[in-house]
Design a protein around this motif. Structure first.
Motif, PDB file in Angstrom:
ATOM      1  N   ASN A  73      10.005  -3.297  -4.729  1.00 61.51           N
ATOM      2  CA  ASN A  73       9.805  -4.093  -5.936  1.00 61.51           C
ATOM      3  C   ASN A  73       8.407  -4.695  -5.823  1.00 61.51           C
ATOM      4  OD1 ASN A  73       9.704  -6.216  -7.825  1.00 61.51           O
ATOM      5  ND2 ASN A  73      11.893  -6.582  -7.676  1.00 61.51           N
ATOM      6  N   PRO A  74       7.499  -4.436  -6.776  1.00 66.42           N
ATOM      7  CA  PRO A  74       6.143  -4.972  -6.694  1.00 66.42           C
ATOM      8  C   PRO A  74       6.086  -6.499  -6.662  1.00 66.42           C
ATOM      9  CG  PRO A  74       6.289  -3.316  -8.418  1.00 66.42           C
ATOM     10  CD  PRO A  74       7.683  -3.573  -7.935  1.00 66.42           C
ATOM     11  N   SER A  75       7.159  -7.173  -7.057  1.00 67.34           N
ATOM     12  CA  SER A  75       7.202  -8.634  -7.014  1.00 67.34           C
ATOM     13  C   SER A  75       7.629  -9.165  -5.649  1.00 67.34           C
ATOM     14  CB  SER A  75       8.171  -9.160  -8.072  1.00 67.34           C
ATOM     15  OG  SER A  75       7.744  -8.787  -9.360  1.00 67.34           O
ATOM     16  N   ASP A  76       8.022  -8.286  -4.756  1.00 62.15           N
ATOM     17  CA  ASP A  76       8.491  -8.676  -3.429  1.00 62.15           C
ATOM     18  C   ASP A  76       7.308  -8.720  -2.464  1.00 62.15           C
ATOM     19  OD1 ASP A  76       9.721  -9.019  -0.992  1.00 62.15           O
ATOM     20  OD2 ASP A  76      11.081  -7.320  -1.204  1.00 62.15           O
ATOM     21  N   LEU A  77       6.956  -9.907  -1.995  1.00 60.76           N
ATOM     22  CA  LEU A  77       5.808 -10.052  -1.100  1.00 60.76           C
ATOM     23  C   LEU A  77       6.015  -9.359   0.241  1.00 60.76           C
ATOM     24  CD1 LEU A  77       4.888 -13.796  -1.702  1.00 60.76           C
ATOM     25  CD2 LEU A  77       3.834 -11.755  -2.690  1.00 60.76           C
ATOM     26  N   ILE A  78       7.250  -9.102   0.605  1.00 66.01           N
ATOM     27  CA  ILE A  78       7.551  -8.509   1.906  1.00 66.01           C
ATOM     28  C   ILE A  78       7.296  -7.002   1.927  1.00 66.01           C
ATOM     29  CG2 ILE A  78       9.417  -8.077   3.576  1.00 66.01           C
ATOM     30  CD1 ILE A  78      10.555 -10.811   2.707  1.00 66.01           C
ATOM     31  N   CYS A  79       7.521  -6.317   0.809  1.00 66.93           N
ATOM     32  CA  CYS A  79       7.378  -4.857   0.829  1.00 66.93           C
ATOM     33  C   CYS A  79       6.376  -4.300  -0.191  1.00 66.93           C
ATOM     34  CB  CYS A  79       8.739  -4.194   0.621  1.00 66.93           C
ATOM     35  SG  CYS A  79       9.439  -4.441  -1.017  1.00 66.93           S
ATOM     36  N   ALA A  80       5.824  -5.128  -1.063  1.00 72.01           N
ATOM     37  CA  ALA A  80       4.963  -4.630  -2.138  1.00 72.01           C
ATOM     38  C   ALA A  80       3.699  -3.940  -1.641  1.00 72.01           C
ATOM     39  CB  ALA A  80       4.592  -5.772  -3.085  1.00 72.01           C
ATOM     40  N   GLU A  81       3.238  -4.279  -0.452  1.00 70.97           N
ATOM     41  CA  GLU A  81       2.008  -3.667   0.046  1.00 70.97           C
ATOM     42  C   GLU A  81       2.146  -2.172   0.307  1.00 70.97           C
ATOM     43  OE1 GLU A  81      -1.369  -4.536   0.530  1.00 70.97           O
ATOM     44  OE2 GLU A  81      -0.705  -6.145  -0.786  1.00 70.97           O
ATOM     45  N   TYR A  82       3.379  -1.656   0.422  1.00 69.21           N
ATOM     46  CA  TYR A  82       3.534  -0.200   0.540  1.00 69.21           C
ATOM     47  C   TYR A  82       2.923   0.497  -0.669  1.00 69.21           C
ATOM     48  CZ  TYR A  82       6.431   0.151   4.696  1.00 69.21           C
ATOM     49  OH  TYR A  82       6.883   0.124   5.985  1.00 69.21           O
ATOM     50  N   LEU A  83       3.177  -0.038  -1.847  1.00 71.18           N
ATOM     51  CA  LEU A  83       2.619   0.551  -3.062  1.00 71.18           C
ATOM     52  C   LEU A  83       1.095   0.537  -3.000  1.00 71.18           C
ATOM     53  CD1 LEU A  83       2.957   1.737  -5.885  1.00 71.18           C
ATOM     54  CD2 LEU A  83       3.163  -0.596  -6.753  1.00 71.18           C
ATOM     55  N   GLU A  84       0.525  -0.589  -2.631  1.00 71.41           N
ATOM     56  CA  GLU A  84      -0.934  -0.692  -2.543  1.00 71.41           C
ATOM     57  C   GLU A  84      -1.489   0.200  -1.437  1.00 71.41           C
ATOM     58  OE1 GLU A  84      -2.784  -2.080  -4.785  1.00 71.41           O
ATOM     59  OE2 GLU A  84      -0.989  -2.772  -5.831  1.00 71.41           O
ATOM     60  N   TYR A  85      -0.776   0.291  -0.317  1.00 72.40           N
ATOM     61  CA  TYR A  85      -1.201   1.135   0.809  1.00 72.40           C
ATOM     62  C   TYR A  85      -1.354   2.584   0.354  1.00 72.40           C
ATOM     63  CZ  TYR A  85      -0.524   3.925   5.092  1.00 72.40           C
ATOM     64  OH  TYR A  85      -0.630   4.860   6.093  1.00 72.40           O
ATOM     65  N   PHE A  86      -0.338   3.113  -0.304  1.00 68.67           N
ATOM     66  CA  PHE A  86      -0.386   4.519  -0.724  1.00 68.67           C
ATOM     67  C   PHE A  86      -1.350   4.738  -1.887  1.00 68.67           C
ATOM     68  CE2 PHE A  86       3.701   4.754   1.596  1.00 68.67           C
ATOM     69  CZ  PHE A  86       3.387   5.814   2.432  1.00 68.67           C
ATOM     70  N   GLN A  87      -1.392   3.827  -2.847  1.00 69.55           N
ATOM     71  CA  GLN A  87      -2.316   3.985  -3.966  1.00 69.55           C
ATOM     72  C   GLN A  87      -3.765   3.903  -3.496  1.00 69.55           C
ATOM     73  OE1 GLN A  87      -1.000   0.980  -6.763  1.00 69.55           O
ATOM     74  NE2 GLN A  87       0.335   2.432  -7.818  1.00 69.55           N
ATOM     75  N   HIS A  88      -4.052   2.969  -2.605  1.00 64.36           N
ATOM     76  CA  HIS A  88      -5.417   2.822  -2.082  1.00 64.36           C
ATOM     77  C   HIS A  88      -5.815   4.065  -1.287  1.00 64.36           C
ATOM     78  CE1 HIS A  88      -9.030   0.913  -0.578  1.00 64.36           C
ATOM     79  NE2 HIS A  88      -8.644   1.209   0.661  1.00 64.36           N
ATOM     80  N   ARG A  89      -4.904   4.551  -0.479  1.00 66.11           N
ATOM     81  CA  ARG A  89      -5.188   5.751   0.310  1.00 66.11           C
ATOM     82  C   ARG A  89      -5.482   6.938  -0.597  1.00 66.11           C
ATOM     83  NH1 ARG A  89      -0.607   7.973   4.064  1.00 66.11           N
ATOM     84  NH2 ARG A  89      -0.179   9.201   2.229  1.00 66.11           N
ATOM     85  N   GLU A  90      -4.753   7.028  -1.696  1.00 67.90           N
ATOM     86  CA  GLU A  90      -4.960   8.110  -2.660  1.00 67.90           C
ATOM     87  C   GLU A  90      -6.334   7.988  -3.336  1.00 67.90           C
ATOM     88  OE1 GLU A  90      -2.437   8.271  -6.340  1.00 67.90           O
ATOM     89  OE2 GLU A  90      -1.564   9.971  -5.272  1.00 67.90           O
ATOM     90  N   ARG A  91      -6.757   6.755  -3.644  1.00 69.44           N
ATOM     91  CA  ARG A  91      -8.060   6.531  -4.277  1.00 69.44           C
ATOM     92  C   ARG A  91      -9.213   6.812  -3.323  1.00 69.44           C
ATOM     93  NH1 ARG A  91      -5.309   1.969  -6.404  1.00 69.44           N
ATOM     94  NH2 ARG A  91      -6.191   0.653  -4.797  1.00 69.44           N
ATOM     95  N   ILE A  92      -9.073   6.406  -2.065  1.00 72.64           N
ATOM     96  CA  ILE A  92     -10.157   6.552  -1.091  1.00 72.64           C
ATOM     97  C   ILE A  92     -10.316   8.014  -0.668  1.00 72.64           C
ATOM     98  CG2 ILE A  92     -10.895   5.980   1.271  1.00 72.64           C
ATOM     99  CD1 ILE A  92     -11.341   3.759  -0.680  1.00 72.64           C
ATOM    100  N   GLY A  93      -9.252   8.599  -0.137  1.00 73.91           N
ATOM    101  CA  GLY A  93      -9.289   9.993   0.299  1.00 73.91           C
ATOM    102  C   GLY A  93     -10.383  10.257   1.316  1.00 73.91           C
ATOM    103  N   GLY A  94     -10.692  11.499   1.547  1.00 73.38           N
ATOM    104  CA  GLY A  94     -11.787  11.913   2.419  1.00 73.38           C
ATOM    105  C   GLY A  94     -11.620  11.512   3.867  1.00 73.38           C
TER     106      GLY A  94
END
Length: 159
Positions: A73-94
């Motif tokens: 759940n993006p509103s959950d401070l305990i697990c929401a960073e998984y979403l950011e972790y994968f999205q950021h990794r996808e944006r950075i790449g290389g």
């Protein structure tokens, strides 16, 4: 051993500073870019100076076939960073993204001090199921996943 169990994790903890508390998306992304550059620079510096680098391609590569199902759940401070972790990794790449994702600052510091450390939080791939209802009141409750009218988004993030 080559056996990968089907895994379903609801609200799994992600040990990180909750950057979603910052109200400005550009500042959030700036912090993530800084973290990526810092981790990559630190890993390269350690490998140049012949220190033990945390990156262990063999162990990390063994996880490639395992793709857990993470329910967050993006509103959950305990697990929401998984979403950011994968999205950021996808944006950075290389290559920069590859080096940064396989290393943790905690383990690089521990290894520089002569202690053994394995970056246990690193997951190469995952199926993310995101609760779009965004209830902050029930953000970390398991019961949020039982509601009959859930709005969900499902995406595979694969390395």
């Amino acid at each position: 051993m080559g056996y990968y169990l089907k895994t379903y994790l609801f609200n799994p903890p992600f040990v990180s500073l909750p950057t979603q508390l910052i109200k400005y998306p550009k500042l959030q992304e700036g912090i993530r870019l800084f973290q990526t550059a810092f981790k990559t620079g630190m890993a390269v510096t350690m490998s140049i100076s012949n220190k033990k680098i945390v990156e262990d391609d063999k162990e990390f590569s063994l996880l490639f076939p395992w793709i857990p199902h993470l329910f967050i759940n993006p509103s959950d401070l305990i697990c929401a960073e998984y979403l950011e972790y994968f999205q950021h990794r996808e944006r950075i790449g290389g290559e920069i993204g590859r080096v940064a994702e396989r290393n943790s600052v905690r383990c690089m510091v521990a290894n520089a001090m002569g202690k053994d450390c394995k970056p246990s939080h690193l997951i190469p791939s995952a199926y993310l199921t995101i609760n779009l209802n965004g209830s902050k009141r029930e953000a970390h409750n398991l019961s949020q996943w039982w509601h009959p009218h859930l709005k969900l988004h499902h995406k595979l993030y694969q390395l």
